[in-house]
Design a protein around this motif. Structure first.
Motif, PDB file in Angstrom:
ATOM      1  N   ILE A  68      -0.566  -2.941  -5.509  1.00 10.55           N
ATOM      2  CA  ILE A  68      -0.442  -1.901  -4.485  1.00 10.55           C
ATOM      3  C   ILE A  68      -0.252  -2.530  -3.110  1.00 10.55           C
ATOM      4  CG2 ILE A  68      -1.724  -0.100  -3.258  1.00 10.55           C
ATOM      5  CD1 ILE A  68      -2.928   0.691  -5.987  1.00 10.55           C
ATOM      6  N   LYS A  69      -1.046  -3.546  -2.812  1.00 13.71           N
ATOM      7  CA  LYS A  69      -0.935  -4.209  -1.508  1.00 13.71           C
ATOM      8  C   LYS A  69       0.448  -4.843  -1.341  1.00 13.71           C
ATOM      9  CE  LYS A  69      -4.255  -6.752   0.732  1.00 13.71           C
ATOM     10  NZ  LYS A  69      -5.193  -7.869   0.879  1.00 13.71           N
ATOM     11  N   LYS A  70       0.942  -5.498  -2.390  1.00 18.88           N
ATOM     12  CA  LYS A  70       2.248  -6.152  -2.332  1.00 18.88           C
ATOM     13  C   LYS A  70       3.366  -5.128  -2.155  1.00 18.88           C
ATOM     14  CE  LYS A  70       4.651  -7.456  -5.846  1.00 18.88           C
ATOM     15  NZ  LYS A  70       5.211  -7.998  -7.046  1.00 18.88           N
ATOM     16  N   LEU A  71       3.312  -4.040  -2.928  1.00 18.66           N
ATOM     17  CA  LEU A  71       4.378  -3.040  -2.858  1.00 18.66           C
ATOM     18  C   LEU A  71       4.370  -2.278  -1.539  1.00 18.66           C
ATOM     19  CD1 LEU A  71       4.428  -1.679  -6.514  1.00 18.66           C
ATOM     20  CD2 LEU A  71       6.095  -3.162  -5.407  1.00 18.66           C
ATOM     21  N   LYS A  72       3.179  -2.021  -0.986  1.00 15.97           N
ATOM     22  CA  LYS A  72       3.122  -1.336   0.309  1.00 15.97           C
ATOM     23  C   LYS A  72       3.677  -2.215   1.415  1.00 15.97           C
ATOM     24  CE  LYS A  72      -0.376   2.146  -0.412  1.00 15.97           C
ATOM     25  NZ  LYS A  72      -1.633   2.721   0.019  1.00 15.97           N
ATOM     26  N   ALA A  73       3.413  -3.517   1.331  1.00 15.77           N
ATOM     27  CA  ALA A  73       3.985  -4.437   2.330  1.00 15.77           C
ATOM     28  C   ALA A  73       5.500  -4.514   2.177  1.00 15.77           C
ATOM     29  CB  ALA A  73       3.363  -5.826   2.177  1.00 15.77           C
ATOM     30  N   GLU A  74       5.972  -4.481   0.940  1.00 10.50           N
ATOM     31  CA  GLU A  74       7.411  -4.524   0.696  1.00 10.50           C
ATOM     32  C   GLU A  74       8.079  -3.229   1.150  1.00 10.50           C
ATOM     33  OE1 GLU A  74       9.856  -5.026  -3.345  1.00 10.50           O
ATOM     34  OE2 GLU A  74       8.282  -6.525  -3.037  1.00 10.50           O
TER      35      GLU A  74
END
Length: 77
Positions: A68-74
């Protein structure tokens, strides 16, 4: 990645997070059930099953939160 792929990944990660919480909570219940058993074998069986479920649920939640953290940053960039 496209926005649709990111949204689908976020939704899958959120589902995995909720499922991980359920498995973790079920493992805690089984771990507490260990105190209501009579024999040593029952104690050990409940302890191993509870700890296994807790570790699986915790791992699912940890992986989902990282995703979730990675996709939100992306998505933000």
């Amino acid at each position: 990645m496209k926005t649709n792929e990111i949204n689908a990944g976020l939704k899958a990660a959120q589902i995995n997070n909720a499922l991980g919480f359920f498995i973790l909570a079920f493992g805690v219940i089984i771990l507490f059930a260990m105190f209501y058993t009579d024999t040593f074998i029952e104690h050990m069986t409940d302890m191993v099953a509870g700890l296994l479920l807790i570790s699986i649920g915790g791992g699912m939640m940890w992986k989902a939160k990282r995703t979730i953290k990675k996709l939100k940053a992306e998505k933000a960039s």
